[in-house]
Write an enzyme that holds these catalytic residues in place. Structure first.
Site, short mmCIF file in Angstrom:
data_model
loop_
_atom_site.label_atom_id
_atom_site.label_comp_id
_atom_site.label_asym_id
_atom_site.label_seq_id
_atom_site.Cartn_x
_atom_site.Cartn_y
_atom_site.Cartn_z
N LYS A 47 0.83 -1.22 0.00
CA LYS A 47 0.00 0.00 0.00
C LYS A 47 0.85 1.26 0.00
O LYS A 47 0.58 2.22 -0.69
CB LYS A 47 -0.85 0.02 1.29
N LYS A 107 6.03 -15.72 11.79
CA LYS A 107 5.88 -16.79 12.81
C LYS A 107 4.48 -16.88 13.35
O LYS A 107 4.00 -17.96 13.70
CB LYS A 107 6.89 -16.61 13.94
N GLU A 131 12.25 -20.49 7.25
CA GLU A 131 13.45 -20.42 8.09
C GLU A 131 13.52 -19.13 8.91
O GLU A 131 13.89 -19.13 10.08
CB GLU A 131 14.70 -20.54 7.20
N VAL A 134 11.96 -18.24 12.79
CA VAL A 134 12.55 -18.52 14.11
C VAL A 134 14.03 -18.17 14.07
O VAL A 134 14.78 -18.73 13.27
CB VAL A 134 12.40 -20.02 14.49
N GLY A 136 15.62 -15.36 13.18
CA GLY A 136 16.14 -14.41 12.16
C GLY A 136 17.11 -15.07 11.21
O GLY A 136 16.75 -15.99 10.47
N ILE A 138 19.57 -17.02 11.78
CA ILE A 138 20.18 -18.31 12.20
C ILE A 138 19.51 -19.47 11.45
O ILE A 138 18.29 -19.61 11.52
CB ILE A 138 19.98 -18.53 13.72
N ASP A 203 5.48 -13.30 20.64
CA ASP A 203 6.35 -13.63 19.51
C ASP A 203 7.19 -14.88 19.83
O ASP A 203 7.34 -15.77 18.98
CB ASP A 203 7.25 -12.41 19.23
N LYS A 207 7.26 -18.75 18.12
CA LYS A 207 8.48 -19.44 17.67
C LYS A 207 8.63 -20.78 18.38
O LYS A 207 9.01 -21.79 17.76
CB LYS A 207 9.70 -18.53 17.91
N1 HSE Z 1 10.21 -8.75 16.57
C1 HSE Z 1 11.01 -9.90 16.38
C2 HSE Z 1 12.17 -9.86 17.33
C3 HSE Z 1 11.50 -9.95 14.96
O1 HSE Z 1 12.39 -8.82 17.94
O2 HSE Z 1 12.86 -10.86 17.48
C4 HSE Z 1 12.16 -11.24 14.57
O3 HSE Z 1 11.29 -12.32 14.65
#
Ligand code: HSE
Length: 338
Positions: A47, A107, A131, A134, A136, A138, A203, A207
């Site tokens: 957008k 996630k 990938e 979970v 970032g 890694i 979050d 994960k």
């Molecule tokens: N908001 C998440 C964090 C981003 O801070 O780890 C990555 O999943």
């Protein structure tokens, strides 16, 4: 895929979409040299076309209509980076039903609709990869789904949220107050659009839900994971922990107690010389104890546009190579839960 060009449709060009685009801009020639495949983001659903971005994107790539991506027969892979559950899940299902391979970093969507997404991929004989959802950058899910397949899991411990680890580090090491540290995490592109998901441990529960499916073959919805965030952690708590020679980290864990799998997300005091205590700022770590490989630790940037973009592009490239080998489908879904 026509010739050696793998075309990508992108859903969402916020921080992580921009990071993925930048990774490909920077590395495109090298990727081509290493894989023989040229990758290009050809259409972008977004957008906010005029949002200031650190990369120039030709205006004609933008669209407001998801069908422009799903119904484009030339697009091979759809990368979903909208965040949230809906419409992200619906879009991923729609994309797969149109024969597109799907990559996501989302996630919340994967943890919510794990079976639906994997079953839809299997039904359509397309690949579904996540990938970046979970840890970032890694490559822990790739390791779990490939190199570690000979193992059963005994314990999983992780620091899996960059924002909260950044906040706890800044409060502990630099004496910053909670609000300032959170504002910095937002500015650096680590935090979720609604950082409540970070600071309340939601979050991390998403994960951990994914890890429970992949490591233990059990399906536990994020809401069913006992969870405490970091909003109740004060500077005084951090100081008190320090006086005991400890640090406070937001830890996701799963292990067996009396033969029963138990799991939680909660602020946890760790001895300052514990391996996970040394994981600072937006860095994440995943410590695993398995039956055969035994103890392993994965460590790296758990948030941020370029590190997350690296994991996303890794999945895209993996799919591009599978397409080139005519093996781009998930028939036997690894880690499928009962
Ligand atoms: N908001 C998440 C964090 C981003 O801070 O780890 C990555 O999943």
């Amino acid at each position: 895929m026509k010739g050696n060009l793998c075309k990508i449709g992108l859903l969402g060009m916020g921080n992580i979409g921009t990071g993925s685009y930048m990774v490909l801009e920077k590395e495109r020639e090298g990727i081509k040299a290493r894989t023989g495949i040229d990758f290009e983001f050809v259409k972008i659903l977004e957008k906010f076309v005029d949002r200031p971005r650190p990369v120039k994107v030709p205006l004609e790539k933008f669209t407001q209509n998801p069908a422009d991506i799903f119904e484009d027969p030339e697009i091979d892979v759809v990368v979903e980076l909208l965040g949230g559950i809906h419409p992200a899940v619906d879009f991923m299902v729609d994309a797969m039903n149109h024969g597109k391979h799907v990559v996501t970093a989302n996630k919340a969507a994967v943890a919510d609709s794990y079976e639906l997404l994997r079953d839809t991929a299997e039904k359509n004989r397309v690949m579904f990869r996540y990938e970046a959802s979970v840890g970032g950058a890694i490559p822990c899910l790739t390791a779990i789904e490939n190199a570690l397949l000979a193992n059963r899991y005994e314990e999983v411990y992780g620091i899996l949220n960059g924002t909260t680890n950044y906040i706890l580090t800044k409060m502990g090491d630099e004496g910053l107050d909670y609000e300032t540290a959170l504002a910095q995490a937002k500015e650096k592109g680590f935090a979720e659009p609604n950082p409540t998901a970070d600071v309340e441990g939601i979050d991390v529960a998403n994960k951990l839900s994914i890890l429970l499916a992949l490591c233990f073959g059990v399906r536990v919805r994020p809401d069913d994971i006992p969870r405490t965030g970091i909003t109740g952690v004060t500077k005084a708590d951090i100081e008190a922990a320090r006086s005991r020679g400890n640090v406070i980290k937001l830890i996701a864990n799963a292990h067996y107690e009396d033969g029963r799998l138990v799991y939680s997300v909660k602020p946890t005091e760790l001895p300052a010389d514990h391996m996970l205590a040394a994981v600072k700022n937006e860095l994440n770590a995943l410590w695993l104890k398995t039956t055969e490989a035994q103890e392993l630790m994965f460590y790296g940037k758990g948030a941020g546009p370029l590190p997350t973009g690296s994991a996303i592009m890794g999945d895209v490239i993996d799919i591009g190579r599978a397409i080139a080998k005519q093996a781009a489908y998930d028939i036997v879904v690894p880690g499928k839960t009962e």
